[in-house]
Design a protein around this motif. Structure first.
Motif, PDB file in Angstrom:
ATOM      1  N   LEU A 124      34.729  46.784  34.497  1.00 45.86           N
ATOM      2  CA  LEU A 124      34.407  45.853  35.471  1.00 45.86           C
ATOM      3  C   LEU A 124      35.376  44.696  35.834  1.00 45.86           C
ATOM      4  O   LEU A 124      35.717  44.109  36.947  1.00 45.86           O
ATOM      5  CB  LEU A 124      33.205  45.170  35.101  1.00 45.86           C
ATOM      6  CG  LEU A 124      31.875  46.021  35.185  1.00 45.86           C
ATOM      7  CD1 LEU A 124      30.660  45.195  34.529  1.00 45.86           C
ATOM      8  CD2 LEU A 124      31.321  46.606  36.621  1.00 45.86           C
ATOM      9  N   HIS A 125      36.437  44.270  34.639  1.00 47.39           N
ATOM     10  CA  HIS A 125      37.228  43.218  34.678  1.00 47.39           C
ATOM     11  C   HIS A 125      38.578  43.866  35.555  1.00 47.39           C
ATOM     12  O   HIS A 125      38.862  42.937  36.467  1.00 47.39           O
ATOM     13  CB  HIS A 125      37.834  43.002  33.418  1.00 47.39           C
ATOM     14  CG  HIS A 125      36.943  42.233  32.638  1.00 47.39           C
ATOM     15  ND1 HIS A 125      36.772  42.162  31.176  1.00 47.39           N
ATOM     16  CD2 HIS A 125      35.690  41.634  32.791  1.00 47.39           C
ATOM     17  CE1 HIS A 125      35.895  41.339  30.874  1.00 47.39           C
ATOM     18  NE2 HIS A 125      35.226  41.197  31.899  1.00 47.39           N
ATOM     19  N   ARG A 126      38.771  45.260  35.544  1.00 49.44           N
ATOM     20  CA  ARG A 126      39.734  45.759  36.344  1.00 49.44           C
ATOM     21  C   ARG A 126      39.430  45.667  38.111  1.00 49.44           C
ATOM     22  O   ARG A 126      40.377  45.381  38.600  1.00 49.44           O
ATOM     23  CB  ARG A 126      40.102  47.126  35.882  1.00 49.44           C
ATOM     24  CG  ARG A 126      40.669  47.292  34.677  1.00 49.44           C
ATOM     25  CD  ARG A 126      41.503  48.698  34.360  1.00 49.44           C
ATOM     26  NE  ARG A 126      40.366  49.723  33.967  1.00 49.44           N
ATOM     27  CZ  ARG A 126      39.715  49.835  32.968  1.00 49.44           C
ATOM     28  NH1 ARG A 126      40.009  49.245  31.846  1.00 49.44           N
ATOM     29  NH2 ARG A 126      38.787  50.833  33.005  1.00 49.44           N
ATOM     30  N   GLN A 127      37.961  46.119  38.166  1.00 46.85           N
ATOM     31  CA  GLN A 127      37.678  45.844  39.648  1.00 46.85           C
ATOM     32  C   GLN A 127      37.493  44.507  40.007  1.00 46.85           C
ATOM     33  O   GLN A 127      37.830  44.155  41.108  1.00 46.85           O
ATOM     34  CB  GLN A 127      36.255  46.726  39.686  1.00 46.85           C
ATOM     35  CG  GLN A 127      36.316  48.272  39.296  1.00 46.85           C
ATOM     36  CD  GLN A 127      37.561  49.013  39.986  1.00 46.85           C
ATOM     37  OE1 GLN A 127      37.714  48.959  41.047  1.00 46.85           O
ATOM     38  NE2 GLN A 127      37.909  49.954  39.146  1.00 46.85           N
ATOM     39  N   ALA A 128      37.277  43.739  39.232  1.00 51.23           N
ATOM     40  CA  ALA A 128      37.302  42.207  39.500  1.00 51.23           C
ATOM     41  C   ALA A 128      38.755  41.933  40.057  1.00 51.23           C
ATOM     42  O   ALA A 128      38.751  41.029  41.038  1.00 51.23           O
ATOM     43  CB  ALA A 128      36.877  41.229  38.421  1.00 51.23           C
ATOM     44  N   ARG A 129      39.709  42.326  39.422  1.00 47.61           N
ATOM     45  CA  ARG A 129      41.183  41.697  39.715  1.00 47.61           C
ATOM     46  C   ARG A 129      41.429  42.202  40.955  1.00 47.61           C
ATOM     47  O   ARG A 129      42.110  41.838  41.810  1.00 47.61           O
ATOM     48  CB  ARG A 129      42.048  42.162  38.526  1.00 47.61           C
ATOM     49  CG  ARG A 129      41.959  41.686  37.288  1.00 47.61           C
ATOM     50  CD  ARG A 129      42.988  41.958  36.430  1.00 47.61           C
ATOM     51  NE  ARG A 129      42.730  41.282  35.011  1.00 47.61           N
ATOM     52  CZ  ARG A 129      43.144  40.330  34.690  1.00 47.61           C
ATOM     53  NH1 ARG A 129      43.725  39.532  35.651  1.00 47.61           N
ATOM     54  NH2 ARG A 129      42.764  39.633  33.347  1.00 47.61           N
ATOM     55  N   ARG A 130      41.074  43.578  41.423  1.00 48.79           N
ATOM     56  CA  ARG A 130      41.341  44.173  42.677  1.00 48.79           C
ATOM     57  C   ARG A 130      40.555  43.439  43.842  1.00 48.79           C
ATOM     58  O   ARG A 130      41.155  43.288  44.797  1.00 48.79           O
ATOM     59  CB  ARG A 130      40.918  45.493  42.735  1.00 48.79           C
ATOM     60  CG  ARG A 130      41.775  46.522  41.837  1.00 48.79           C
ATOM     61  CD  ARG A 130      41.244  47.912  41.870  1.00 48.79           C
ATOM     62  NE  ARG A 130      41.238  48.461  42.884  1.00 48.79           N
ATOM     63  CZ  ARG A 130      41.025  50.139  43.039  1.00 48.79           C
ATOM     64  NH1 ARG A 130      40.576  50.532  41.909  1.00 48.79           N
ATOM     65  NH2 ARG A 130      41.152  50.576  44.285  1.00 48.79           N
ATOM     66  N   ILE A 131      39.428  42.870  43.533  1.00 45.38           N
ATOM     67  CA  ILE A 131      38.815  42.342  44.536  1.00 45.38           C
ATOM     68  C   ILE A 131      39.412  40.737  44.594  1.00 45.38           C
ATOM     69  O   ILE A 131      39.531  40.336  45.675  1.00 45.38           O
ATOM     70  CB  ILE A 131      37.189  42.327  44.265  1.00 45.38           C
ATOM     71  CG1 ILE A 131      36.508  43.515  44.128  1.00 45.38           C
ATOM     72  CG2 ILE A 131      36.662  41.131  45.196  1.00 45.38           C
ATOM     73  CD1 ILE A 131      35.232  43.445  43.727  1.00 45.38           C
ATOM     74  N   ALA A 132      39.597  40.159  43.662  1.00 48.73           N
ATOM     75  CA  ALA A 132      40.280  39.109  43.607  1.00 48.73           C
ATOM     76  C   ALA A 132      41.574  38.833  44.425  1.00 48.73           C
ATOM     77  O   ALA A 132      42.151  37.857  45.009  1.00 48.73           O
ATOM     78  CB  ALA A 132      40.451  38.317  42.121  1.00 48.73           C
ATOM     79  N   GLY A 133      42.251  39.878  44.319  1.00 49.11           N
ATOM     80  CA  GLY A 133      43.645  40.098  44.872  1.00 49.11           C
ATOM     81  C   GLY A 133      43.472  39.878  46.361  1.00 49.11           C
ATOM     82  O   GLY A 133      44.305  39.715  46.940  1.00 49.11           O
ATOM     83  N   PHE A 134      42.476  40.464  47.061  1.00 50.85           N
ATOM     84  CA  PHE A 134      42.252  40.399  48.464  1.00 50.85           C
ATOM     85  C   PHE A 134      42.159  38.822  48.934  1.00 50.85           C
ATOM     86  O   PHE A 134      42.609  38.774  50.050  1.00 50.85           O
ATOM     87  CB  PHE A 134      40.715  41.071  48.792  1.00 50.85           C
ATOM     88  CG  PHE A 134      40.351  41.112  50.064  1.00 50.85           C
ATOM     89  CD1 PHE A 134      41.043  41.838  51.194  1.00 50.85           C
ATOM     90  CD2 PHE A 134      39.200  40.200  50.525  1.00 50.85           C
ATOM     91  CE1 PHE A 134      40.566  41.894  52.368  1.00 50.85           C
ATOM     92  CE2 PHE A 134      38.871  40.263  51.706  1.00 50.85           C
ATOM     93  CZ  PHE A 134      39.214  41.209  52.625  1.00 50.85           C
ATOM     94  N   PHE A 135      41.705  38.059  48.033  1.00 55.14           N
ATOM     95  CA  PHE A 135      41.829  36.672  48.462  1.00 55.14           C
ATOM     96  C   PHE A 135      43.105  35.961  48.399  1.00 55.14           C
ATOM     97  O   PHE A 135      43.327  34.878  48.518  1.00 55.14           O
ATOM     98  CB  PHE A 135      40.514  36.144  47.620  1.00 55.14           C
ATOM     99  CG  PHE A 135      39.296  36.449  47.947  1.00 55.14           C
ATOM    100  CD1 PHE A 135      38.488  35.598  48.712  1.00 55.14           C
ATOM    101  CD2 PHE A 135      38.636  37.320  47.528  1.00 55.14           C
ATOM    102  CE1 PHE A 135      37.195  35.960  49.213  1.00 55.14           C
ATOM    103  CE2 PHE A 135      37.259  38.055  47.721  1.00 55.14           C
ATOM    104  CZ  PHE A 135      36.679  36.909  48.537  1.00 55.14           C
TER     105      PHE A 135
END
Length: 482
Positions: free
Chosen positions: A359-370
């Motif tokens: 989950l933390h890995r996917q969270a980093r990918r979403i956060a990168g979008f911002f």
């Protein structure tokens, strides 16, 4: 008090400070509306009328919401002397002796706690239906759910009982009912509001507490009153540059806003929800923002599977606190809750830790979008408000139930995983008069930016004047049983 519903919470507190009305008169106005609407809605399940009157008689602190009636959700937060059941028969006799810290902060802000609102068992469902307290109905259409898990809070605010109410959010439970009931609902940044002293984090960091409200400024001022860590919290969010209330009315500047009409997991999105986000995107463009269609690149199915595992494991933990780890008698929890807990019993410690790391890995990918965009705009939900019973708590097929849930809220739970602030804003109504919320998400810790934008949207497309049919022609109907 005839004009009670014409004011938000800060407006009512101003009337008290100016001597135009007393806290007792405000409480009487709130209790009259609870008495009028609750038989149809079943929003308030634990009245605290006498305790509220006694609190006023003792003298209220001079906080920003001095004398304003308020309701606390029947989940997570403890109110001294009131049952704290999580809407479960397993905890039906739990009676805390002390307030949770968030409730103590509510009182210090001057709020008068007049009752507790309905929630599904352990807050699991996006509809507010439980075998302990029954079904809560949507004031816009009594055949529909107000959403969940903060559906009791949303039904109470939308029907005018109180101007704002406590809510929690582990997968969308502030934003879902805000969308279904035409309210503003901000899920704050992870750890913005303490879960103490009872807990350090909820749902492995996915759960948050705040409110649903009829105005953006009430949400901002209540965040000022409720936010902050307690000693011993495992982590906390960085404090804001200035009070959040000060952000309301400040220009957000020209923002880079991405919007999405399709769900990350590819589930269908209702035409009304697509129309709502298209309309919101046009409005943002008219307000001078740079708007384009774009979405973050992440493994949405992996995020979904991880989210479901956290929910199942925490359901077992909620049961284990009462049983010492054993499965309970079946009559003490709902069939769905039992099935979710059983599905988690086979998980190993390694399974769970590896899942959190994923989950933390996917969270980093979403956060990168911002890094490229300031705001991501989506429908709050993929579907319009669902009929009562749509999310069947009597089912034992937890996997089919979870599939139905994540198809309903594919846009909300990712921000519980990332911990970013996200708000449902009531900018759209269907042709038959149902509210449709639009979700705006910002970077971690940027509630200030989000509140500036949401206040700008509120000024451009006001919603405060909108009232559901139940407030003008309240039927005398019981909340019923699921």
């Amino acid at each position: 008090m005839n004009d009670y519903e014409q004011h938000d919470g800060l407006g009512l507190a101003a009337l008290v400070r100016q001597g135009h009305v007393s806290p007792s008169e405000l409480l009487d106005a709130a209790l009259a509306r609870i008495e009028r609407h609750n038989p149809a809605l079943n929003a308030v399940v634990t009245p605290l009328h006498d305790a509220a009157r006694a609190e006023i008689a003792r003298g209220l602190p001079p906080g920003p919401f001095h004398g304003v009636p308020f309701l606390v959700k029947e989940l997570v937060a403890s109110v001294a002397g009131a049952a704290t059941t999580a809407s479960s028969r397993l905890y039906a006799h739990q009676m805390p002796a002390a307030d949770s810290e968030i409730v103590a902060r509510m009182r210090r802000a001057g709020l008068v706690i007049a009752g507790k609102t309905n929630s599904p068992e352990f807050g699991l469902s996006p509809a507010t239906e439980s075998l302990l307290y029954g079904v809560t109905r949507n004031p816009w259409d009594l055949s529909l759910t107000p959403g969940g898990s903060s559906g009791g809070a949303a039904a109470a605010v939308a029907s005018g009982m109180v101007p704002a109410a406590h809510a929690t959010d582990g997968g969308g439970s502030i934003r879902i009912p805000a969308s279904c009931c035409g309210l503003f609902g901000l899920k704050p940044t992870r750890a913005r509001v303490t879960a103490g002293p009872e807990g350090g984090e909820g749902l492995s960091g996915l759960a948050h507490q705040h409110v649903v409200s009829r105005s953006v400024r009430d949400s901002a001022a209540l965040l000022d009153a409720l936010a902050g860590p307690m000693p011993g919290d495992p982590y906390s969010a960085a404090p804001p540059e200035r009070p959040w209330l000060d952000e309301v009315g400040r220009t957000p500047g020209r923002l880079r806003i991405a919007f999405a009409k399709a769900a990350p997991t590819g589930v269908p999105v209702d035409a009304a929800c697509v129309a709502a986000v298209e309309d919101a995107a046009r409005l943002c463009e008219q307000l001078g923002h740079h708007v384009e269609e774009a979405s973050p690149d992440f493994d949405a199915p992996a995020l979904e599977r991880g989210f479901e595992m956290v929910f199942a494991a925490n359901t077992m933990a909620n049961i284990a606190r009462a049983t010492g780890g054993a499965m309970p008698d079946r009559e003490l929890v709902e069939p769905l809750t039992y099935a979710l807990a059983e599905s988690a019993r086979g998980l190993s410690a390694a399974d769970y830790i590896l899942n959190l790391q994923g989950l933390h890995r996917q969270a980093r990918r979403i956060a990168g979008f911002f890094g490229r965009y300031d705001i991501w705009l989506t429908p709050t939900l993929a579907q319009t408000p669902r009929p009562l019973g749509w999310f069947d708590i009597r089912t034992s097929d937890s996997q089919a139930w979870l599939a139905k849930v994540v198809a309903y809220l594919p846009f909300t739970y990712p921000f519980n995983v990332t911990g970013q602030p996200a708000a449902s804003v009531p900018l759209h109504w269907t042709d038959d008069g149902l509210p449709i919320g639009c979700q705006f998400a910002a970077r971690y810790g940027e509630e200030g930016l989000l509140l500036r934008l949401c206040a700008q949207l509120e000024a451009a497309r006001p919603w405060f004047h909108r009232r559901p049919p139940v407030t003008t022609h309240p039927p005398r109907q019981t909340g019923g049983r699921p």
